[in-house]
Design a protein around this motif. Sequence first.
Motif, PDB file in Angstrom:
ATOM      1  N   THR A  29      -8.114 -64.313  -1.687  1.00  0.00           N
ATOM      2  CA  THR A  29      -7.145 -63.438  -1.265  1.00  0.00           C
ATOM      3  C   THR A  29      -6.030 -63.652  -0.818  1.00  0.00           C
ATOM      4  N   GLY A  30      -5.450 -64.886  -1.386  1.00  0.00           N
ATOM      5  CA  GLY A  30      -3.796 -64.808  -2.229  1.00  0.00           C
ATOM      6  C   GLY A  30      -3.450 -64.115  -2.892  1.00  0.00           C
ATOM      7  N   ASN A  31      -4.781 -64.117  -3.758  1.00  0.00           N
ATOM      8  CA  ASN A  31      -4.081 -63.259  -5.241  1.00  0.00           C
ATOM      9  C   ASN A  31      -3.835 -61.875  -4.737  1.00  0.00           C
ATOM     10  N   VAL A  32      -4.751 -61.259  -4.130  1.00  0.00           N
ATOM     11  CA  VAL A  32      -4.580 -60.179  -3.787  1.00  0.00           C
ATOM     12  C   VAL A  32      -3.260 -59.717  -3.090  1.00  0.00           C
ATOM     13  N   ILE A  33      -2.657 -60.796  -1.730  1.00  0.00           N
ATOM     14  CA  ILE A  33      -2.018 -60.467  -1.260  1.00  0.00           C
ATOM     15  C   ILE A  33      -0.618 -60.470  -2.263  1.00  0.00           C
ATOM     16  N   GLN A  34      -0.969 -61.582  -3.368  1.00  0.00           N
ATOM     17  CA  GLN A  34       0.802 -61.372  -3.969  1.00  0.00           C
ATOM     18  C   GLN A  34       0.300 -60.418  -4.648  1.00  0.00           C
ATOM     19  N   GLY A  35      -0.229 -59.787  -5.473  1.00  0.00           N
ATOM     20  CA  GLY A  35      -0.840 -58.350  -6.295  1.00  0.00           C
ATOM     21  C   GLY A  35       0.028 -57.055  -5.347  1.00  0.00           C
ATOM     22  N   THR A  36      -0.360 -57.354  -3.929  1.00  0.00           N
ATOM     23  CA  THR A  36       0.318 -56.433  -3.067  1.00  0.00           C
ATOM     24  C   THR A  36       1.710 -56.111  -2.646  1.00  0.00           C
ATOM     25  N   VAL A  37       2.267 -58.092  -2.676  1.00  0.00           N
ATOM     26  CA  VAL A  37       3.891 -57.955  -2.813  1.00  0.00           C
ATOM     27  C   VAL A  37       4.049 -57.173  -3.884  1.00  0.00           C
ATOM     28  N   ASP A  38       3.549 -57.390  -5.374  1.00  0.00           N
ATOM     29  CA  ASP A  38       4.138 -57.593  -6.418  1.00  0.00           C
ATOM     30  C   ASP A  38       3.936 -55.647  -6.289  1.00  0.00           C
ATOM     31  N   GLY A  39       2.899 -55.162  -5.835  1.00  0.00           N
ATOM     32  CA  GLY A  39       3.034 -53.546  -5.694  1.00  0.00           C
ATOM     33  C   GLY A  39       4.017 -52.767  -5.181  1.00  0.00           C
ATOM     34  N   LEU A  40       4.485 -53.504  -4.442  1.00  0.00           N
ATOM     35  CA  LEU A  40       6.024 -52.734  -3.265  1.00  0.00           C
ATOM     36  C   LEU A  40       5.942 -52.858  -4.003  1.00  0.00           C
ATOM     37  N   GLY A  41       7.306 -53.934  -4.534  1.00  0.00           N
ATOM     38  CA  GLY A  41       8.347 -54.497  -5.237  1.00  0.00           C
ATOM     39  C   GLY A  41       8.494 -53.705  -6.273  1.00  0.00           C
ATOM     40  N   GLN A  42       7.525 -53.033  -7.059  1.00  0.00           N
ATOM     41  CA  GLN A  42       7.751 -52.525  -8.315  1.00  0.00           C
ATOM     42  C   GLN A  42       8.315 -50.765  -7.637  1.00  0.00           C
ATOM     43  N   ILE A  43       6.836 -50.316  -6.829  1.00  0.00           N
ATOM     44  CA  ILE A  43       7.767 -49.926  -5.875  1.00  0.00           C
ATOM     45  C   ILE A  43       9.363 -48.705  -5.338  1.00  0.00           C
ATOM     46  N   ILE A  44       9.307 -50.571  -4.709  1.00  0.00           N
ATOM     47  CA  ILE A  44      10.902 -50.154  -4.197  1.00  0.00           C
ATOM     48  C   ILE A  44      12.123 -50.372  -5.221  1.00  0.00           C
ATOM     49  N   THR A  45      11.435 -50.769  -6.110  1.00  0.00           N
ATOM     50  CA  THR A  45      12.461 -51.284  -7.557  1.00  0.00           C
ATOM     51  C   THR A  45      12.500 -50.091  -8.088  1.00  0.00           C
ATOM     52  N   GLY A  46      11.632 -49.126  -8.406  1.00  0.00           N
ATOM     53  CA  GLY A  46      11.296 -47.470  -8.748  1.00  0.00           C
ATOM     54  C   GLY A  46      11.069 -47.873 -10.471  1.00  0.00           C
ATOM     55  N   ARG A  47      10.218 -49.321  -9.898  1.00  0.00           N
ATOM     56  CA  ARG A  47       9.663 -49.688 -12.137  1.00  0.00           C
ATOM     57  C   ARG A  47       7.824 -48.743 -11.758  1.00  0.00           C
ATOM     58  N   ARG A  48       7.349 -48.427 -10.495  1.00  0.00           N
ATOM     59  CA  ARG A  48       6.679 -48.064 -10.180  1.00  0.00           C
ATOM     60  C   ARG A  48       6.218 -46.965  -9.294  1.00  0.00           C
TER      61      ARG A  48
END
Length: 377
Positions: free
Chosen positions: A250-269
């Motif tokens: 569950t922690g791994n999934v949450i970490q992946g979600t946070v990473d994905g949102l961070g990439q969208i916010i910073t324009g990398r995704r």
Amino acid sequence: MTEAPGFIFYIIAFLLVIGPLVFVHELGHYAAGRWFGIKAEVFSIGFGREIGGITDKRGTRWKFGWLPLGGYVRFAGDMNPASQPSPEWLSLPAAERAQTFQAKPLWQRAIVVAAGPVTNFVVAILILAAFALAFGENRTPTVVAGVAAESAAAQAGLLKGDRITAIDGRGIETFNDLRRYIVMRPAETVELTVERDGAEVEMTAQIGVRVEKDRFGNEYKLGQLGVTPGEPVQVEIGLLGAIPAGLRMTGNVIQGTVDGLGQIITGRRSVEELGGPLRIAQVSGERFVMGPTDFAFLIALISINLGFINLLPVPVLDGGHLLFYAVEAVRRKPVEPQVMEWAFRGGMVAILALMLLVTFNDLGAFGVWRNLAGLIG
């Protein structure tokens, strides 16, 4: 390529995922409220006009709304969106007022609000724990058994026998940790920390890109390092170790979600990768076809994301309420009603704007805009 399920199948699968998850989320609120003696007037799955329901002996109306995109529990005293005391609330008889949400101490109100997302996390942990119990846990170490020629790993200077211990400063222990980090970062530059012959070596890698197509024709752009693991290490998980394993996943999934949102916010995704109900319906139908294991795993993923999203500090969401409770705890008095009202209006606008965006993205993923452009052209 397997033919995609039909539209009706998508809808059925979507309801089989969202319906139970919304129910357990609201059940968390309801159970916590009942524990603290708060009367629940309405328990609704879906929004809008009621299409059916019953009233229990406690006076709670359990019903279904025609729009199955969420749900709510309305506690006694919820006379405004911010659940704050009002003249109408103050006019209630003392016995009735004692059973309302506003009458309870701050810590009890916070628990009632947090109970919904927490229940979603608990559901996911139990599902993933069951997977760990049934299939074990992969703990293959990050020792490089092979390096593909001309790959990102080869260009970075990785060698057979190297042990990757960290990426961008984040420690990793298993090959699955490495894979999760790499696949989300196609074409990005990362810093690798490698253990080689007892010494620590730092190196830079430009992650490669590979495009995969699943059995339904969906294409995904994934990151690729170009290393192969050694002999897989699959560890059996006993009953006592299942819950910790579920927590880790569950922690791994949450970490992946946070990473994905961070990439969208910073324009990398691209923001186009944000999906909404239509995309969830599509994935639900496809995973249902793939079998009960894939479908159950999808339920766990969506349950985690439902809990995570609801904890975001956005007014209207549970996290927004908790934010105001935190401010109230610090100030030792509630936030002013007019501030709460404008904050909740802003939160509603933000949520509606996000819903429009993800729906626009979903329609684009289904080719609606492309087909319209073709018709106009």
